[in-house]
Design a protein around this motif. Structure first.
Motif, short mmCIF file in Angstrom:
data_model
loop_
_atom_site.label_atom_id
_atom_site.label_comp_id
_atom_site.label_asym_id
_atom_site.label_seq_id
_atom_site.Cartn_x
_atom_site.Cartn_y
_atom_site.Cartn_z
N SER A 16 5.73 -5.71 -4.79
CA SER A 16 4.60 -6.61 -4.57
C SER A 16 3.28 -5.84 -4.66
O SER A 16 2.31 -6.33 -5.24
CB SER A 16 4.78 -7.28 -3.19
OG SER A 16 3.56 -7.60 -2.64
N ASP A 17 3.26 -4.63 -4.09
CA ASP A 17 2.05 -3.80 -4.17
C ASP A 17 1.65 -3.56 -5.62
O ASP A 17 0.47 -3.69 -5.98
CB ASP A 17 2.29 -2.43 -3.50
CG ASP A 17 2.25 -2.53 -1.97
OD1 ASP A 17 1.98 -3.63 -1.48
OD2 ASP A 17 2.49 -1.50 -1.31
N CYS A 18 2.65 -3.22 -6.43
CA CYS A 18 2.37 -2.91 -7.83
C CYS A 18 1.80 -4.14 -8.55
O CYS A 18 0.84 -4.03 -9.32
CB CYS A 18 3.63 -2.42 -8.54
SG CYS A 18 4.14 -0.79 -7.98
N CYS A 76 5.80 5.31 3.24
CA CYS A 76 6.08 6.09 4.46
C CYS A 76 5.47 5.38 5.67
O CYS A 76 6.11 5.28 6.72
CB CYS A 76 5.52 7.50 4.35
SG CYS A 76 6.35 8.48 3.12
N ASP A 77 4.26 4.89 5.49
CA ASP A 77 3.62 4.13 6.58
C ASP A 77 4.48 2.92 6.95
O ASP A 77 4.64 2.59 8.12
CB ASP A 77 2.23 3.62 6.13
CG ASP A 77 1.23 4.73 6.05
OD1 ASP A 77 1.56 5.87 6.43
OD2 ASP A 77 0.09 4.48 5.59
N PHE A 78 5.01 2.29 5.91
CA PHE A 78 5.82 1.08 6.15
C PHE A 78 7.09 1.42 6.92
O PHE A 78 7.48 0.70 7.85
CB PHE A 78 6.16 0.43 4.80
CG PHE A 78 6.87 -0.89 4.94
CD1 PHE A 78 6.32 -1.92 5.68
CD2 PHE A 78 8.10 -1.09 4.34
CE1 PHE A 78 6.98 -3.13 5.81
CE2 PHE A 78 8.77 -2.30 4.46
CZ PHE A 78 8.20 -3.32 5.20
N LEU A 92 0.45 -0.86 13.04
CA LEU A 92 -0.21 -1.88 12.22
C LEU A 92 0.09 -1.59 10.75
O LEU A 92 0.10 -0.44 10.34
CB LEU A 92 -1.72 -1.86 12.45
CG LEU A 92 -2.18 -1.99 13.90
CD1 LEU A 92 -3.66 -1.70 14.01
CD2 LEU A 92 -1.88 -3.37 14.44
N PHE A 93 0.34 -2.62 10.01
CA PHE A 93 0.58 -2.45 8.59
C PHE A 93 -0.03 -3.62 7.86
O PHE A 93 0.28 -4.78 8.17
CB PHE A 93 2.09 -2.36 8.30
CG PHE A 93 2.39 -2.09 6.86
CD1 PHE A 93 2.30 -0.81 6.34
CD2 PHE A 93 2.76 -3.12 6.01
CE1 PHE A 93 2.55 -0.55 5.01
CE2 PHE A 93 3.03 -2.88 4.68
CZ PHE A 93 2.93 -1.58 4.18
N GLN A 94 -0.90 -3.32 6.92
CA GLN A 94 -1.56 -4.39 6.18
C GLN A 94 -0.62 -4.90 5.10
O GLN A 94 -0.04 -4.11 4.35
CB GLN A 94 -2.85 -3.88 5.56
CG GLN A 94 -3.63 -4.98 4.88
CD GLN A 94 -5.06 -4.56 4.62
OE1 GLN A 94 -5.75 -4.11 5.52
NE2 GLN A 94 -5.50 -4.70 3.38
N THR A 95 -0.47 -6.21 5.05
CA THR A 95 0.50 -6.79 4.12
C THR A 95 0.06 -6.70 2.67
O THR A 95 0.88 -6.82 1.77
CB THR A 95 0.80 -8.25 4.48
OG1 THR A 95 -0.43 -8.93 4.57
CG2 THR A 95 1.55 -8.36 5.79
N SER A 96 -1.23 -6.50 2.44
CA SER A 96 -1.71 -6.39 1.06
C SER A 96 -2.14 -4.96 0.78
O SER A 96 -2.71 -4.29 1.64
CB SER A 96 -2.90 -7.34 0.86
OG SER A 96 -3.48 -7.10 -0.41
N PRO A 97 -1.89 -4.47 -0.45
CA PRO A 97 -2.32 -3.11 -0.77
C PRO A 97 -3.80 -3.02 -1.11
O PRO A 97 -4.30 -1.92 -1.33
CB PRO A 97 -1.47 -2.77 -2.00
CG PRO A 97 -1.28 -4.08 -2.67
CD PRO A 97 -1.19 -5.11 -1.58
N PRO A 157 1.03 8.39 -5.68
CA PRO A 157 1.03 9.10 -4.38
C PRO A 157 0.62 8.18 -3.23
O PRO A 157 1.25 8.19 -2.17
CB PRO A 157 0.02 10.23 -4.58
CG PRO A 157 -0.04 10.43 -6.05
CD PRO A 157 0.17 9.08 -6.66
N GLY A 158 -0.40 7.37 -3.47
CA GLY A 158 -0.86 6.45 -2.43
C GLY A 158 0.20 5.41 -2.11
O GLY A 158 0.39 5.04 -0.95
#
Lengths: 301, 475
Positions: free
Chosen positions: B105-107, B129-131, B426-431, B122-123
């Motif tokens: 989805s990010d891509c 990793c954050d996820f 916290l994790f933002q659902t959108s990149p 890398p990002g």
């Protein structure tokens, strides 16, 4: 003969309650060992210690030659465990449950699994959550016999089952697990009496005795002594004579170390006026009740 | 590995409603990220991420509960399960059904927003990793509990404990805690959580696991609260620099000898002072920003001071003329502007260089400007500048101008979605972060990104000045 289950001074305490105390026993290979005892005696705790479900406070146990605390998948692949209160994967159908378990067991026998399903009349497409208690126990047993385990451990398997299901359960167990070592804890002494080869009696976490069923049956006798007139009760009542009961001209008790000659001679010594002395064989249930009552009286005293 | 895949397939079959929900919500999130610019004001901007997060957590919890680690009645504990296979199966589930859809989805969102996902690998991996760190909490909670109800209660209690810690300890204590651990403690705690569960799978020592988890569980809300507080903080300002290229810049008081105050008396705004200055050594292509402080001195000590700014309507062209504006009558003693005073002007000159630019046509797609982000103009008679950054918040050193690129840079007055959080809670659902910039008129407009290259501090002391003589009007 080696012993698939051996314990050495196995103990388990829950805070201030000692559930199992210094329990040492050996279950002979190929035997059907019945672990009996009153409620709260420590039967289930003992089995959970053996299966490494609980950790012992002290002592040790060996299962199939391995320390129970280090039981690995290799040993569990040789053990079948069925418990009355085991939580099953409720969402699985019977067929899927068996299919799911198959890859875990190198010795899984598809034909035997199919036979067990057929014999137990298990509905393959029904989810485990929709099965009756009896059916669930049958499914559990089928899943534990299909890989021909070397050791089967059953914890109160008959609880809540009707007579027909118990009979089916027992018959299948004996048919399909021939030569397998079976450890079974149960309150259903009448059922167990029919097939157990060894018995261990546990009370308040202590193993009171462990022996072959035939020896136990020979060791216990109900003794009935009749008189012409009510006899005086002797002051020095032997310690092995349990549950004394005096009614009119009859004295009854249970001899826990019965030997026809020795018991006969002792009766005549204590009751010289006895008219007749009869010895009656006892069922496992009668023995169990006598032992439990004697235990309670001893505790009360 | 074969056993791990076997268990994984079973979990996939069992958890399909959660997996379907995760896929659907991930798709909705992606669609909204691409086609909408969440502003945080619409209910769906809050509701959909909320549902997505809880679905992720429930899916993770459900997979772990398939072979619950808590309790002593589960069917699997007397079956020939390998602890490592079981752990591998659960991690595989997290990766396959939660992390990979997020990555995919990010891509899609990045590509649709004008970014090249391959340049952001890398990002993207760091975000994965954050996820996974974000999933550590439900993973540990699921290992700690037996059924979904207990799991939900545990999660809610943990969150409540985090917010309680935030309010009870306050920013000072939590800030110093975060500072002392360099902000690493929450991430280390997540790693510890995964290791703890791995150990539990291997040893099956539920009692010891519970004891350790409860001990950590008492400390964890404090550590996590510190990360939440930092996540909600402001973007730090760039620090001053002493770049050799700008040492020659000098500021000088430069009143017009003929017309000390060109604004007629009737148009002046009372108390608004405009001090004319010139800059020397000013490279013509640089553009300056803003902050100034005016201090009135009494025998060398500050009598009163106020904040001002360098008038943006005055360009620092080749002549280097500018105006330092401040409102004097707010803090000044009565009559202070009439008396002759010593005035010290302190200026932080934010120096910008024009960077990449593009001509934007309303309704066109996203244009990617390297280092800045993606921009486009919305359709409509008064189109709005839309701005997106990938996997990060807008960099504070970047500004832009619309129209003539020699003009003073427009302030980054972005409004839009919340900043990316540096917290495993916290994790933002959108990149992407979506922002709205300045409204423009219809038609193409030249956009120039500008990067701040230095912050130069300069001071100017003006002796015996009558501030009232320099009252001016609002530009």
């Amino acid at each position: 003969m080696s012993s698939p289950i051996v314990t050495h001074n196995l103990s388990k305490s829950f805070r201030h309650t000692e559930a199992v105390h210094a329990l040492s026993l050996a279950v002979p290979e190929g035997s059907i060992y019945a672990l009996i005892g009153p409620n709260g005696a420590g039967k289930t705790t003992t089995i959970k210690l053996l299966m490494n479900i609980l950790r012992a406070s002290s002592g040790s146990a060996e299962i199939l030659g391995r320390d129970s605390r280090r039981l690995s998948p290799r040993e569990f692949a040789r053990i079948g465990y069925v418990s009355e209160n085991q939580e099953m994967p409720e969402w699985m159908t019977v067929d899927y449950f068996l299919r799911y378990l198959k890859p875990f067991y190198p010795t899984w026998d598809d034909a035997l699994a199919a036979d067990l399903v057929r014999q137990f009349e298990l509905p393959g497409d029904r989810k485990l959550r929709h099965l009756s208690r009896g059916m669930r126990m049958k499914a559990s047993l089928a899943s534990s016999l299909a890989y021909r385990p070397e050791l089967v451990v059953l914890d109160e398997p008959f609880t809540g089952l009707d007579a027909l299901v118990r009979d089916e359960f027992t018959r299948t167990l004996l048919d399909r697990a021939e030569g397998t070592t079976i450890l079974i804890s149960s309150h259903d002494l009448a059922e167990i009496e029919n097939f157990a080869s060894h018995v261990g009696y546990i009370e308040e976490g202590r193993l009171r005795f462990t022996e072959e069923m035939s020896v136990l049956a020979d060791r216990f006798r109900q003794v009935e002594v009749t008189f012409d007139a009510p006899p005086p009760v002797p002051a020095n009542w032997p310690a092995d004579w349990m549950k004394p009961d005096t009614a009119a001209a009859v004295v009854r008790f249970i001899d826990s170390r019965f030997d026809r000659e020795r018991t006969g001679a002792e009766v005549r010594r204590l009751f010289p006026t006895a008219r007749t002395v009869d010895f009656h064989a006892m069922s496992l249930r009668e023995i169990f009740v006598a032992l439990a009552m004697a235990g309670r009286h001893a505790k009360a005293a | 590995m074969r056993q791990a895949i076997h268990i994984f397939r079973k979990d996939a079959r069992h958890c399909w409603p959660y997996i379907a929900a995760v896929m659907a919500l991930t798709a909705v999130n992606a669609w909204r990220s691409v086609h909408e610019a969440p502003t945080g004001t619409h209910i769906l901007d809050v509701l959909i991420p909320f549902l997505t997060v809880w679905t992720w957590w429930l899916a993770a919890g459900s997979a772990v509960h398939g072979e619950s680690l808590a309790g002593d009645r589960r069917f699997w504990i007397t079956r020939p399960y390998s602890g490592m296979s079981l752990l591998a199966a659960k991690l595989l589930f997290l990766v396959a059904f939660l992390a990979v859809p997020v990555l995919f989805s990010d891509c899609v969102v990045l590509a649709a927003s004008g970014f090249n996902p391959f340049l952001l690998i890398p990002g993207l991996l760091l975000r994965q990793c954050d996820f996974l760190a974000f999933l550590a909490l439900p993973f540990v909670m699921a290992a700690f509990t037996r059924v979904t109800r207990e799991f939900l209660v545990a999660l809610i209690l943990f969150w409540a404990a985090c917010y309680a810690a935030t309010f009870l300890l306050g920013p000072r204590v939590l800030g110093s805690l975060a500072e002392s651990t360099h902000g690493d403690a929450p991430w280390l705690l997540c790693a510890a959580g995964f290791l703890l569960v791995a150990w539990h799978y291997a040893s099956r020592r539920t009692g010891a696991f519970k004891a350790i988890t409860i001990t950590l569980g008492v400390l964890a809300p404090i550590v996590m609260a510190s990360s939440i507080m930092i996540a909600g903080g402001t973007i730090p300002s760039p620090t001053r620099s002493d770049d050799a290229r700008y040492r020659s810049i000098a500021i000088r008081f430069a009143p017009d000898p003929d017309h000390p105050n060109p604004v007629d008396a009737a148009s002046r705004t009372k108390g608004l002072i405009g001090i004319p200055v010139t800059f020397a050594g000013w490279p013509s292509h640089l553009l300056v920003g803003q902050l100034a402080q005016a201090s009135v001195l009494d025998r060398g000590r500050v009598a009163w001071s106020c904040t001002g700014y360098l008038d943006r309507s005055v360009t620092t062209g080749p002549d280097g003329r500018a105006l330092v504006l401040f409102v004097a009558d707010m803090l000044a003693p009565a009559g202070a502007t009439a008396a002759a005073v010593d005035l010290r002007l302190s200026l932080d000159l934010h120096i910008f260089e024009p960077q990449e630019g593009a001509t934007l046509v309303p309704g066109d797609g996203w244009t990617y400007l390297s280092g800045f982000g993606s921009i486009r103009l919305s359709e409509g008679p008064a189109s709005t500048l839309l701005f997106r950054t990938a996997l990060t918040t807008p960099r504070p050193e970047w500004r832009y101008s619309l129209g003539d690129p020699s003009l003073y840079p427009v302030d980054g007055e972005w409004s839009g979605a919340a900043a990316f959080a540096n917290s495993p809670m916290l994790f933002q659902t959108s990149p992407v972060n979506s922002y709205r910039g300045t409204a423009t008129t219809a038609g193409p407009v030249v956009f120039t990104a500008k990067r701040q290259v230095a912050v130069v501090h300069r001071e100017l002391l003006i002796r015996q000045i009558h501030l009232a003589d320099f009252e001016t009007r609002i530009p």
